[in-house]
Design an enzyme around this catalytic site. Sequence first.
Site, PDB file in Angstrom:
ATOM      1  CG  HIS A  27      -1.690  -1.065   1.605  1.00 34.52           C
ATOM      2  ND1 HIS A  27      -1.227  -2.173   2.252  1.00 34.52           N
ATOM      3  CD2 HIS A  27      -3.011  -1.269   1.422  1.00 34.52           C
ATOM      4  CE1 HIS A  27      -2.220  -3.026   2.437  1.00 34.52           C
ATOM      5  NE2 HIS A  27      -3.313  -2.504   1.940  1.00 34.52           N
ATOM      6  CG  ASP A  35       1.958  -1.021   3.336  1.00 33.80           C
ATOM      7  OD1 ASP A  35       1.286  -0.702   4.321  1.00 33.80           O
ATOM      8  OD2 ASP A  35       1.570  -1.833   2.465  1.00 33.80           O
ATOM      9  CD  GLU A  67      -7.372  -8.464  -0.945  1.00 34.08           C
ATOM     10  OE1 GLU A  67      -6.425  -7.895  -1.521  1.00 34.08           O
ATOM     11  OE2 GLU A  67      -7.360  -8.772   0.249  1.00 34.08           O
ATOM     12  CG  ASP A  94      -4.555 -11.341   7.217  1.00 31.38           C
ATOM     13  OD1 ASP A  94      -5.424 -11.859   6.504  1.00 31.38           O
ATOM     14  OD2 ASP A  94      -4.427 -10.112   7.326  1.00 31.38           O
TER      15      ASP A  94
END
Length: 488
Positions: free
Chosen positions: A152, A155, A284, A361
């Site tokens: 991103h 990030d 997504e 995750d």
Amino acid sequence: NTGIAILTSINNKITDIWPNISVIIINKWKVVYKLYSNNILIIANLKGDVFMKEFFPNISPIKFEGSESKNPLSFKYYDAKRVIMGKTMEEHLSFAMAWWHNLCASGADMFGQGTADKGFGENQGTMEHAKAKVDAGIEFMQKLGIKYYCFHDTDIVPEDQEDINVTNARLDEITDYILEKTKGTDIKCLWTTCNMFSNPRFMNGAGSSNSADVFCFAAAQAKKGLENAVKLGAKGFVFWGGREGYETLLNTDMKLEEENIATLFTMCRDYGRSIGFKGDFYIEPKPKEPMKHQYDFDAATAIGFLRKYGLDKDFKMNIEANHATLAGHTFQHELRVSAINGMLGSVDANQGDTLLGWDTDQFPTNVYDTTLAMYEILKAGGLSGGLNFDSKNRRPSNTAEDMFYGFIAGMDTFALGLIKAAQIIEDGRIDEFVKERYSSYNSGIGEKIRNRSVTLVECAEYALKMKKPELPESGRQEYLETVVNNIF
Ligand code: XLS
Ligand code: NI
Ligand code: NI
């Protein structure tokens, strides 16, 4: 660390000047090495010229050693050059590192602060830190033999809370740095995306915000994101609608919100194509979290939305395993839905915990699931994107070694899944069974139905003449499950 070993073995003098910095004098050169608490090794002279910096000095490149090996820092199944069904494992499995989980996330959760040090020797929130993450990330990918990364915008640089122009200037600087540092390597950007869910301005969504000003900030971020995608040669551009949904319908104009999301996507598609972005746009899907309901609920919903707004030629799905299970589907189901609609693009490789209702995750370790996923991917002819580890270490797994163990687990699990999926296809019993199961459509009335050359009245007449059909043949689920186990 090898450097130091060699230096000491030729009897160089080592003088401590303060606890974690030592001076080694070699041929009258003064070389300083520092060992930080997180084990970063820096070799520099006293002027501060850095000769070498290693972020994971205790870890050598990870090699394939086979299933008999007990070395935890080796691959047991992932053998990059092994050929399976005509392509190397590396070609089948385009693994990617997710910047956010691997280089940013410290293990912080709602109940406690982080446990892992992701400072990489620099102060968080600075451009030095942003650059250290690039360096550490490249070393990490090279040691694992991973060729792709995903990120991103937020990030890779700290976001300036007051002025988006400052953030954009930082993005220019860091993308230059990424290009410089990856030059001459085989490391590339798989996809990039914009974080339009963390900043408070996006509290009511980005494309779906009730504020037109916020919509424009989303547009500004997406525009910059697309420019960076082109600059870095990204294969894809992802939209994950984290806050594109609602908490209550009492305050929500769902129709307006959905139309505005479509407008934003259309603007992005048109701008992206105009500046030379040739890759795929990806949606997504995720049904919930952080919102109670998210509009891109699952693949079927997202595909219907894309068709409604004429975006289906440019967009595909980025399927995340954990999002599939949150939507009440299997990972395999979401891949199949995308594939049969010609929209299987990329995969966020992870897994959830069936006892927890959120996106944990975790690194994928369930071989049965990766086998069925790879079965779908092989049958669809592969991915246009790759397998991005949108996976993070558990909070107590907080060392540099754990970062490697996570990826080794994920890569080996997909490699074994690929091996087993290819065996299922080569074995042929499953495919043969499915083919046979629908054989009533190969001739006679069935064939006419498939060709659409028969009317409702003709079908009804056919049925009335028979009076009563025979029961269809058995579905044989248990038998098919034993075939899969047999192959395992
Ligand atoms: C969150 C999503 C996110 C996307 C990229 O659940 O998986 O990480 O992959 O924004
Ligand atoms: Ni994801
Ligand atoms: Ni997710």
